[in-house]
Design a protein around this motif. Structure first.
Motif, PDB file in Angstrom:
ATOM      1  N   ARG A 152       0.855  -1.191   0.000  1.00 63.66           N
ATOM      2  CA  ARG A 152       0.000   0.000   0.000  1.00 63.66           C
ATOM      3  C   ARG A 152       0.889   1.237   0.000  1.00 63.66           C
ATOM      4  O   ARG A 152       1.888   1.314   0.714  1.00 63.66           O
ATOM      5  CB  ARG A 152      -0.898  -0.002   1.226  1.00 63.66           C
ATOM      6  CG  ARG A 152      -1.901   1.102   1.206  1.00 63.66           C
ATOM      7  CD  ARG A 152      -2.865   0.946   2.324  1.00 63.66           C
ATOM      8  NE  ARG A 152      -3.815   2.039   2.253  1.00 63.66           N
ATOM      9  CZ  ARG A 152      -4.823   2.170   3.040  1.00 63.66           C
ATOM     10  NH1 ARG A 152      -5.021   1.281   4.004  1.00 63.66           N
ATOM     11  NH2 ARG A 152      -5.645   3.173   2.920  1.00 63.66           N
ATOM     12  N   GLY A 206       1.220   4.918   0.982  1.00 57.08           N
ATOM     13  CA  GLY A 206       0.696   6.006   1.815  1.00 57.08           C
ATOM     14  C   GLY A 206      -0.697   5.738   2.343  1.00 57.08           C
ATOM     15  O   GLY A 206      -1.093   4.610   2.614  1.00 57.08           O
ATOM     16  N   ASP A 207      -1.457   6.822   2.510  1.00 56.68           N
ATOM     17  CA  ASP A 207      -2.816   6.728   3.043  1.00 56.68           C
ATOM     18  C   ASP A 207      -3.863   6.582   1.939  1.00 56.68           C
ATOM     19  O   ASP A 207      -5.059   6.620   2.213  1.00 56.68           O
ATOM     20  CB  ASP A 207      -3.138   7.994   3.864  1.00 56.68           C
ATOM     21  CG  ASP A 207      -2.265   8.067   5.110  1.00 56.68           C
ATOM     22  OD1 ASP A 207      -1.853   6.994   5.590  1.00 56.68           O
ATOM     23  OD2 ASP A 207      -2.009   9.186   5.587  1.00 56.68           O
ATOM     24  N   THR A 208      -3.420   6.435   0.700  1.00 61.30           N
ATOM     25  CA  THR A 208      -4.363   6.336  -0.420  1.00 61.30           C
ATOM     26  C   THR A 208      -4.727   4.879  -0.677  1.00 61.30           C
ATOM     27  O   THR A 208      -4.213   3.965  -0.034  1.00 61.30           O
ATOM     28  CB  THR A 208      -3.731   6.932  -1.698  1.00 61.30           C
ATOM     29  OG1 THR A 208      -2.595   6.144  -2.048  1.00 61.30           O
ATOM     30  CG2 THR A 208      -3.305   8.368  -1.480  1.00 61.30           C
ATOM     31  N   ASN A 209      -5.615   4.704  -1.622  1.00 58.58           N
ATOM     32  CA  ASN A 209      -5.999   3.352  -2.005  1.00 58.58           C
ATOM     33  C   ASN A 209      -5.154   2.820  -3.169  1.00 58.58           C
ATOM     34  O   ASN A 209      -5.592   1.938  -3.900  1.00 58.58           O
ATOM     35  CB  ASN A 209      -7.487   3.304  -2.403  1.00 58.58           C
ATOM     36  CG  ASN A 209      -8.383   3.423  -1.198  1.00 58.58           C
ATOM     37  OD1 ASN A 209      -7.992   3.031  -0.105  1.00 58.58           O
ATOM     38  ND2 ASN A 209      -9.563   3.971  -1.382  1.00 58.58           N
TER      39      ASN A 209
END
Length: 130
Positions: free
Chosen positions: A59, A61-64
């Protein structure tokens, strides 16, 4: 327009074009076989040996968004298997072609009718000069 269609028909039905089309179709089917072999046999064996799966993702970072590294590794394994199989097939074809060339070289070619006639004329001329 008729001339254009006639030229296209001659091009499309040439042996090389048809051989290429057959090769592409067989190659696509072979690719499916190699993909199934890799996903159903190779990947589970690697997972048993290494204790992990090849189908992993990272994954970002905080993204999808994900880096699908497992899919990439599978594609590389597929490529290596296909390249190895093509290498083996080319070695076999080259060996068969070499055998065919040796047989052609061993068997003397039968002289043509023209060569036979010229040989007879030459022999007759030699006999006349004696």
């Amino acid at each position: 327009m008729k001339k254009f269609l006639k030229e296209f028909k001659e091009f499309a039905l040439k042996g090389n074009v048809m051989d290429l089309a057959i090769g592409v179709i067989i190659g696509a089917a072979f690719g499916s076989i190699v993909t199934a072999f890799t996903e159903d046999f190779i990947n589970p064996i690697i997972a048993c040996i290494g204790g992990g799966e090849i189908g992993g993702m990272i994954r970002i970072g905080d993204t999808n968004n994900y880096i699908n590294w497992g899919h990439f590794v599978t594609a590389v394994i597929n490529f290596l298997i296909m390249a190895f199989c093509i290498f083996l097939m080319m070695k076999a074809v080259n060996k068969l072609m070499a055998i065919g060339r040796k047989k052609e070289e061993e068997a003397p070619a039968e002289p043509s009718a023209e060569e036979k006639l010229l040989t007879e004329i030459r022999d007759l001329l030699k006999d006349q000069q004696k």
